[in-house]
Write a protein that holds these residues in place. Structure first.
Motif, mmCIF file in Angstrom:
data_model
loop_
_atom_site.group_PDB
_atom_site.id
_atom_site.type_symbol
_atom_site.label_atom_id
_atom_site.label_comp_id
_atom_site.label_asym_id
_atom_site.label_seq_id
_atom_site.Cartn_x
_atom_site.Cartn_y
_atom_site.Cartn_z
ATOM 1 N N LEU A 150 41.804 43.569 31.993
ATOM 2 C CA LEU A 150 42.489 42.285 31.956
ATOM 3 C C LEU A 150 41.640 41.312 31.164
ATOM 4 O O LEU A 150 40.419 41.431 31.127
ATOM 5 N N ILE A 151 42.265 40.325 30.530
ATOM 6 C CA ILE A 151 41.482 39.240 29.931
ATOM 7 C C ILE A 151 41.631 38.014 30.817
ATOM 8 O O ILE A 151 42.696 37.784 31.400
ATOM 9 N N GLY A 152 40.560 37.243 30.929
ATOM 10 C CA GLY A 152 40.528 36.113 31.848
ATOM 11 C C GLY A 152 41.710 35.166 31.745
ATOM 12 O O GLY A 152 42.318 34.817 32.764
ATOM 13 N N PRO A 153 42.089 34.713 30.532
ATOM 14 C CA PRO A 153 43.182 33.750 30.428
ATOM 15 C C PRO A 153 44.571 34.359 30.587
ATOM 16 O O PRO A 153 45.563 33.642 30.544
ATOM 17 N N ASN A 154 44.645 35.690 30.741
ATOM 18 C CA ASN A 154 45.935 36.360 30.872
ATOM 19 C C ASN A 154 45.810 37.456 31.918
ATOM 20 O O ASN A 154 45.950 38.634 31.634
ATOM 21 N N MET A 155 45.553 37.038 33.149
ATOM 22 C CA MET A 155 45.222 37.938 34.248
ATOM 23 C C MET A 155 46.300 37.836 35.321
ATOM 24 O O MET A 155 46.478 36.791 35.930
ATOM 25 N N ARG A 166 39.183 41.462 46.470
ATOM 26 C CA ARG A 166 38.630 40.116 46.669
ATOM 27 C C ARG A 166 37.186 40.100 47.149
ATOM 28 O O ARG A 166 36.345 39.369 46.616
ATOM 29 N N ASP A 167 36.886 40.897 48.151
ATOM 30 C CA ASP A 167 35.571 40.821 48.789
ATOM 31 C C ASP A 167 34.505 41.672 48.109
ATOM 32 O O ASP A 167 33.358 41.690 48.558
ATOM 33 N N ASP A 168 34.877 42.366 47.042
ATOM 34 C CA ASP A 168 33.919 43.241 46.367
ATOM 35 C C ASP A 168 33.586 42.783 44.957
ATOM 36 O O ASP A 168 33.021 43.549 44.175
ATOM 37 N N LEU A 169 33.916 41.550 44.632
ATOM 38 C CA LEU A 169 33.629 41.017 43.302
ATOM 39 C C LEU A 169 32.262 40.346 43.288
ATOM 40 O O LEU A 169 31.800 39.813 44.298
ATOM 41 N N ILE A 170 31.625 40.364 42.143
ATOM 42 C CA ILE A 170 30.271 39.811 42.018
ATOM 43 C C ILE A 170 30.327 38.302 41.812
ATOM 44 O O ILE A 170 31.062 37.805 40.955
ATOM 45 N N ASP A 171 29.552 37.594 42.600
ATOM 46 C CA ASP A 171 29.466 36.137 42.517
ATOM 47 C C ASP A 171 28.323 35.766 41.577
ATOM 48 O O ASP A 171 27.202 35.525 42.009
ATOM 49 N N ASP A 172 28.613 35.749 40.284
ATOM 50 C CA ASP A 172 27.595 35.423 39.286
ATOM 51 C C ASP A 172 28.288 34.883 38.046
ATOM 52 O O ASP A 172 29.135 35.552 37.459
ATOM 53 N N ASN A 173 27.921 33.678 37.644
ATOM 54 C CA ASN A 173 28.591 33.031 36.516
ATOM 55 C C ASN A 173 28.171 33.576 35.156
ATOM 56 O O ASN A 173 28.752 33.205 34.141
ATOM 57 N N ASP A 178 36.090 38.802 34.099
ATOM 58 C CA ASP A 178 37.339 39.534 33.949
ATOM 59 C C ASP A 178 37.083 41.043 33.890
ATOM 60 O O ASP A 178 37.895 41.841 34.360
ATOM 61 N N ALA A 179 35.938 41.437 33.333
ATOM 62 C CA ALA A 179 35.571 42.859 33.330
ATOM 63 C C ALA A 179 35.278 43.337 34.750
ATOM 64 O O ALA A 179 35.639 44.462 35.125
ATOM 65 N N ASP A 180 34.647 42.496 35.541
ATOM 66 C CA ASP A 180 34.360 42.839 36.936
ATOM 67 C C ASP A 180 35.651 43.041 37.719
ATOM 68 O O ASP A 180 35.804 44.012 38.464
ATOM 69 N N VAL A 181 36.605 42.128 37.531
ATOM 70 C CA VAL A 181 37.915 42.250 38.184
ATOM 71 C C VAL A 181 38.594 43.548 37.756
ATOM 72 O O VAL A 181 39.134 44.296 38.582
ATOM 73 N N ALA A 225 26.750 45.286 34.426
ATOM 74 C CA ALA A 225 26.342 46.672 34.668
ATOM 75 C C ALA A 225 25.065 46.730 35.496
ATOM 76 O O ALA A 225 24.924 47.577 36.392
ATOM 77 N N ARG A 226 24.132 45.825 35.194
ATOM 78 C CA ARG A 226 22.862 45.822 35.923
ATOM 79 C C ARG A 226 23.063 45.446 37.388
ATOM 80 O O ARG A 226 22.475 46.066 38.287
ATOM 81 N N LEU A 227 23.905 44.447 37.644
ATOM 82 C CA LEU A 227 24.148 44.013 39.016
ATOM 83 C C LEU A 227 24.927 45.060 39.806
ATOM 84 O O LEU A 227 24.736 45.204 41.014
ATOM 85 N N ARG A 228 25.779 45.799 39.121
ATOM 86 C CA ARG A 228 26.551 46.852 39.791
ATOM 87 C C ARG A 228 25.723 48.132 39.965
ATOM 88 O O ARG A 228 26.117 49.030 40.706
#
Length: 287
Positions: A150-155, A166-173, A178-181, A225-228
């Motif tokens: 998905l792309i962020g502006p068209n998700m 929802r609860d398995d997404l990474i909280d990092d700006n 969108d790749a994480d989602v 990738a590093r955080l995952r």
């Protein structure tokens, strides 16, 4: 079927109105439009409130913690629709966006593909944009098909798909959120469909800055990738980096010399410092 549009907005007083107008100007109206004021320090909230006063489908939600992760979650959690469609505050959706989204989820593909995306080409483009031409001639853009991202502006996704990830997404700006989602959707068995009818227009404002100025943003895939802790994804992201720098170099050489206000080429703009219209949070992060 109830459709919810969600728009995260941080200091978007000059752009959010155009986005809202495009969401209101639909062949199939959205049942609700949720604008998330993400700790803005300008008059974004006032602009949205003025629209909400005239349009009962618009709702303003506040999220005090800065970052797209928090704004996206606040908007999706506040939504009451069966299908959640997110775009950016500086983007403009096509007039048939909602209609095409409903057609997908109400049709035979809807149960098989619980996530949806489509073209997200850049607006204010010069008459010659080589990447735009190549992209628009691809089979995916002509006929649609199964996608991987998905792309962020068209998700777009079903509310059930959102609840699953929802609860398995990474909280990092500093990551490509969108790749994480997209990764989490695929890992939980939710397939993604790309439809040429689900089209939006992105702002090219960040492309007017050189790849070097965008370097912290371009490292988002590596950070993800590093955080995952995904070694395969880490290798792919490192191999992808040179490609991304070349891609952003072409975009920079295309959009920076072009003056959309006068519709003329101004090559000297490549050598003039340009302040960001909208700073990237990732710029404050180190590699």
């Amino acid at each position: 079927m109830k459709l919810s549009a969600v728009v995260p907005a941080y200091n978007e007083e000059s752009a959010v109105g155009r986005c809202i107008e495009s969401l209101l100007n639909q062949t199939r109206p959205f049942d609700e439009i949720i604008i998330v004021d993400n700790a803005s320090t300008d008059s974004t909230a006032a602009v949205v409130s003025s629209y909400a006063a005239r349009n009962p489908s618009i709702r303003l939600v506040s999220e005090s913690v800065p970052g797209i992760y928090h704004a996206r979650r606040a908007g999706f959690d506040a939504a009451t629709g069966d299908v959640l469609a997110r775009t950016d505050a500086d983007s403009v959706v096509s007039p048939r966006w909602a209609e095409a989204i409903e057609a997908h989820f109400a049709g035979p593909r809807g149960s098989e593909y619980q996530a949806l995306t489509g073209p997200g080409q850049f607006g204010e483009s010069p008459p010659f944009d080589p990447l735009r031409k190549l992209e628009s001639r691809s089979k995916l853009f002509e006929k649609g098909g199964e996608g991987l991202k998905l792309i962020g502006p068209n998700m777009v996704m079903s509310v059930n798909a959102w609840r699953d990830i929802r609860d398995d997404l990474i909280d990092d700006n500093a990551i490509f959120e969108d790749a994480d989602v997209s990764l989490r959707l695929l890992e939980t068995g939710h397939r993604i469909w790309f439809s040429p009818d689900v089209a939006i227009e992105q702002s090219p404002r960040q492309l007017r800055h050189s790849p070097w100025e965008n370097r912290q943003y371009l490292l988002g895939g590596y950070r993800l990738a590093r955080l995952r802790g995904d070694r395969k994804l880490l290798l792919l992201s490192l191999l992808d980096l040179p490609f991304r720098f070349v891609l952003y170099t072409i975009w920079w050489l295309t959009y920076r010399p072009w003056d959309p206000e006068t519709s003329t080429w101004r090559p000297h703009r490549l050598f003039i410092r340009l302040d960001r219209e909208h700073p990237l949070i990732s710029d404050s992060r180190s590699a």
